[in-house]
Design a protein around this motif. Sequence first.
Motif, PDB file in Angstrom:
ATOM      1  N   ASP A  15      39.845  49.693  42.592  1.00 41.88           N
ATOM      2  CA  ASP A  15      40.409  50.568  43.604  1.00 41.88           C
ATOM      3  C   ASP A  15      39.861  52.017  42.855  1.00 41.88           C
ATOM      4  O   ASP A  15      40.382  52.341  41.922  1.00 41.88           O
ATOM      5  CB  ASP A  15      41.785  50.499  43.752  1.00 41.88           C
ATOM      6  N   GLU A  16      39.306  52.906  43.701  1.00 40.36           N
ATOM      7  CA  GLU A  16      38.797  54.050  43.216  1.00 40.36           C
ATOM      8  C   GLU A  16      39.962  54.927  43.034  1.00 40.36           C
ATOM      9  O   GLU A  16      39.791  55.624  41.874  1.00 40.36           O
ATOM     10  CB  GLU A  16      37.844  54.636  44.355  1.00 40.36           C
ATOM     11  N   ASN A  17      40.982  54.877  43.812  1.00 39.68           N
ATOM     12  CA  ASN A  17      42.239  55.778  43.456  1.00 39.68           C
ATOM     13  C   ASN A  17      42.804  55.444  42.022  1.00 39.68           C
ATOM     14  O   ASN A  17      43.382  56.246  41.452  1.00 39.68           O
ATOM     15  CB  ASN A  17      43.365  55.620  44.731  1.00 39.68           C
ATOM     16  N   VAL A  18      42.777  54.031  41.837  1.00 35.94           N
ATOM     17  CA  VAL A  18      43.406  53.792  40.715  1.00 35.94           C
ATOM     18  C   VAL A  18      42.514  54.247  39.573  1.00 35.94           C
ATOM     19  O   VAL A  18      43.044  54.850  38.334  1.00 35.94           O
ATOM     20  CB  VAL A  18      43.741  52.305  40.433  1.00 35.94           C
ATOM     21  N   TYR A  19      41.288  54.102  39.614  1.00 35.19           N
ATOM     22  CA  TYR A  19      40.481  54.692  38.655  1.00 35.19           C
ATOM     23  C   TYR A  19      40.531  56.042  38.428  1.00 35.19           C
ATOM     24  O   TYR A  19      40.920  56.927  37.228  1.00 35.19           O
ATOM     25  CB  TYR A  19      38.942  54.511  38.684  1.00 35.19           C
ATOM     26  N   GLN A  20      40.715  56.991  39.401  1.00 35.27           N
ATOM     27  CA  GLN A  20      40.748  58.453  39.400  1.00 35.27           C
ATOM     28  C   GLN A  20      42.064  58.774  39.058  1.00 35.27           C
ATOM     29  O   GLN A  20      42.087  59.760  38.085  1.00 35.27           O
ATOM     30  CB  GLN A  20      40.558  58.921  40.841  1.00 35.27           C
ATOM     31  N   GLN A  21      43.303  58.048  39.183  1.00 40.25           N
ATOM     32  CA  GLN A  21      44.366  58.463  38.589  1.00 40.25           C
ATOM     33  C   GLN A  21      44.526  58.143  37.020  1.00 40.25           C
ATOM     34  O   GLN A  21      44.899  59.069  36.167  1.00 40.25           O
ATOM     35  CB  GLN A  21      45.664  57.597  39.347  1.00 40.25           C
ATOM     36  N   TRP A  22      43.857  57.141  36.599  1.00 44.28           N
ATOM     37  CA  TRP A  22      43.646  56.703  35.140  1.00 44.28           C
ATOM     38  C   TRP A  22      42.738  57.876  34.455  1.00 44.28           C
ATOM     39  O   TRP A  22      43.204  58.384  33.436  1.00 44.28           O
ATOM     40  CB  TRP A  22      43.117  55.506  34.788  1.00 44.28           C
ATOM     41  N   THR A  24      42.335  60.955  35.345  1.00 47.10           N
ATOM     42  CA  THR A  24      43.016  62.318  35.180  1.00 47.10           C
ATOM     43  C   THR A  24      44.146  62.373  34.521  1.00 47.10           C
ATOM     44  O   THR A  24      44.685  63.176  33.721  1.00 47.10           O
ATOM     45  CB  THR A  24      43.349  62.883  36.743  1.00 47.10           C
ATOM     46  N   LYS A  44      32.289  63.458  40.454  1.00 43.73           N
ATOM     47  CA  LYS A  44      32.221  62.207  41.486  1.00 43.73           C
ATOM     48  C   LYS A  44      31.217  62.632  42.452  1.00 43.73           C
ATOM     49  O   LYS A  44      30.875  63.821  42.673  1.00 43.73           O
ATOM     50  CB  LYS A  44      33.359  62.118  42.515  1.00 43.73           C
ATOM     51  N   TYR A  59      29.922  58.118  39.769  1.00 44.26           N
ATOM     52  CA  TYR A  59      30.442  59.127  38.620  1.00 44.26           C
ATOM     53  C   TYR A  59      29.734  59.471  37.381  1.00 44.26           C
ATOM     54  O   TYR A  59      28.751  58.894  36.946  1.00 44.26           O
ATOM     55  CB  TYR A  59      31.722  58.344  37.824  1.00 44.26           C
TER      56      TYR A  59
END
Length: 102
Positions: A15-22, A24, A44, A59
Amino acid sequence: MTTLVVLFNLKAGVDENVYQQWATQTDIPTAGALKSVDSFEVLKAQGLLMSEATPPYQYIELIKVNDMDQFGQDVATETMQKVASEFQQFADNPLFILTSTL
């Protein structure tokens, strides 16, 4: 100074959102705080200039390293080994390219 350029796509099913949260909340602040790192940013890919083609990588990480010997020691710590292990769960066969300024 060495700039480490990391090119990668996310693994299938990530999940791209999970990766991006991790990235940041964990990766950027942890790796960016290393004594050997002057700056660390994750970019990105948005597209290819003057093309409709999809970029080959989603990325790009740019890590400005002020001391490669110290960097080796920094990434060997338990904290960074944990971060690196988590990164490997997200990234599909990342390329780590060592560069220098002309």
